[in-house]
Design a protein around this motif. Structure first.
Motif, PDB file in Angstrom:
ATOM      1  N   CYS A  77       0.825  -1.215   0.000  1.00  0.00           N
ATOM      2  CA  CYS A  77       0.000   0.000   0.000  1.00  0.00           C
ATOM      3  C   CYS A  77       0.857   1.262   0.000  1.00  0.00           C
ATOM      4  N   LEU A  78       2.134   1.113   0.352  1.00  0.00           N
ATOM      5  CA  LEU A  78       3.134   2.179   0.384  1.00  0.00           C
ATOM      6  C   LEU A  78       2.945   3.186   1.521  1.00  0.00           C
ATOM      7  N   ALA A  79       2.072   2.886   2.466  1.00  0.00           N
ATOM      8  CA  ALA A  79       1.860   3.804   3.595  1.00  0.00           C
ATOM      9  C   ALA A  79       3.154   4.035   4.363  1.00  0.00           C
ATOM     10  N   CYS A  80       3.962   3.009   4.524  1.00  0.00           N
ATOM     11  CA  CYS A  80       5.233   3.151   5.240  1.00  0.00           C
ATOM     12  C   CYS A  80       6.188   4.072   4.481  1.00  0.00           C
ATOM     13  N   GLU A  81       6.291   3.871   3.170  1.00  0.00           N
ATOM     14  CA  GLU A  81       7.175   4.701   2.350  1.00  0.00           C
ATOM     15  C   GLU A  81       6.732   6.161   2.347  1.00  0.00           C
ATOM     16  N   LEU A  82       5.445   6.377   2.188  1.00  0.00           N
ATOM     17  CA  LEU A  82       4.931   7.748   2.132  1.00  0.00           C
ATOM     18  C   LEU A  82       5.103   8.464   3.463  1.00  0.00           C
ATOM     19  N   LEU A  95       5.415  -4.157  10.205  1.00  0.00           N
ATOM     20  CA  LEU A  95       6.680  -3.682  10.769  1.00  0.00           C
ATOM     21  C   LEU A  95       6.653  -3.586  12.289  1.00  0.00           C
ATOM     22  N   ALA A  96       7.845  -3.544  12.866  1.00  0.00           N
ATOM     23  CA  ALA A  96       7.984  -3.350  14.310  1.00  0.00           C
ATOM     24  C   ALA A  96       9.321  -2.667  14.588  1.00  0.00           C
ATOM     25  N   ILE A  97       9.425  -2.060  15.739  1.00  0.00           N
ATOM     26  CA  ILE A  97      10.708  -1.534  16.218  1.00  0.00           C
ATOM     27  C   ILE A  97      11.297  -2.607  17.133  1.00  0.00           C
ATOM     28  N   CYS A 121       7.125   4.743  10.094  1.00  0.00           N
ATOM     29  CA  CYS A 121       6.677   3.734   9.134  1.00  0.00           C
ATOM     30  C   CYS A 121       5.887   2.625   9.830  1.00  0.00           C
ATOM     31  N   VAL A 122       6.319   2.270  11.018  1.00  0.00           N
ATOM     32  CA  VAL A 122       5.633   1.233  11.802  1.00  0.00           C
ATOM     33  C   VAL A 122       4.212   1.682  12.125  1.00  0.00           C
ATOM     34  N   GLU A 123       4.090   2.917  12.576  1.00  0.00           N
ATOM     35  CA  GLU A 123       2.770   3.462  12.918  1.00  0.00           C
ATOM     36  C   GLU A 123       1.873   3.599  11.698  1.00  0.00           C
ATOM     37  N   ALA A 124       2.453   3.890  10.533  1.00  0.00           N
ATOM     38  CA  ALA A 124       1.661   4.119   9.323  1.00  0.00           C
ATOM     39  C   ALA A 124       1.149   2.830   8.688  1.00  0.00           C
ATOM     40  N   CYS A 125       1.791   1.720   8.955  1.00  0.00           N
ATOM     41  CA  CYS A 125       1.444   0.460   8.292  1.00  0.00           C
ATOM     42  C   CYS A 125       0.103  -0.083   8.799  1.00  0.00           C
TER      43      CYS A 125
END
Length: 129
Positions: free
Chosen positions: A15-20, A124-126, A115-119
């Motif tokens: 979805c590219l939410a992390c990249e954006l 993803l995780a920290i 990016c973690v929060e946006a996905c």
């Protein structure tokens, strides 16, 4: 060491939410090519999310010592010391040190977690180790 990790690659839908979110955080632009995280497609058609592993190759390539590791093991670029030579961009084995043509300093993952929060798929995780 603190870093962004892929915890469930199968859940990624590109979805590219992390990249954006990453590009917007660094450059105030939603341009996927400016993100320090990248979603790619492998030869078999499956997705692969590339994240910075904090390997330090960018720091080793920097002749000005503008990239140093902080207390949490994250490599950071000093805006004051960077001369914008681009050697760190070339040294990154994953292509995740990013340089916008209109900026004086490249960017790299600082494990901020945007990016973690946006996905929306919880891919993803920290990780802190």
């Amino acid at each position: 060491m603190k870093k962004v990790v892929v915890k469930d690659q199968e859940a990624c839908v590109a979805c590219l939410a992390c990249e954006l979110a990453c590009a917007n955080a660094f450059y105030k632009e939603q341009v996927p090519e400016l993100a320090c995280i990248q979603i790619t497609t492998k030869e078999d058609g499956s997705l692969k999310t590339l994240t910075c592993v904090q390997c330090g190759k960018c720091a080793k390539a920097c002749e000005n010592e503008a990239i140093t590791k902080n207390a949490k093991g994250v490599y950071m670029i000093s805006k004051k010391l960077c001369v914008n030579c681009g050697k760190c961009v070339e040294a990154c084995p994953f292509g995740l040190v990013v340089k916008s043509p209109d900026k004086d300093v490249p960017s790299k993952c600082i494990a901020c977690g945007i990016c973690v929060e946006a996905c929306p798929q919880d891919v993803l995780a920290i990780k802190e180790s």
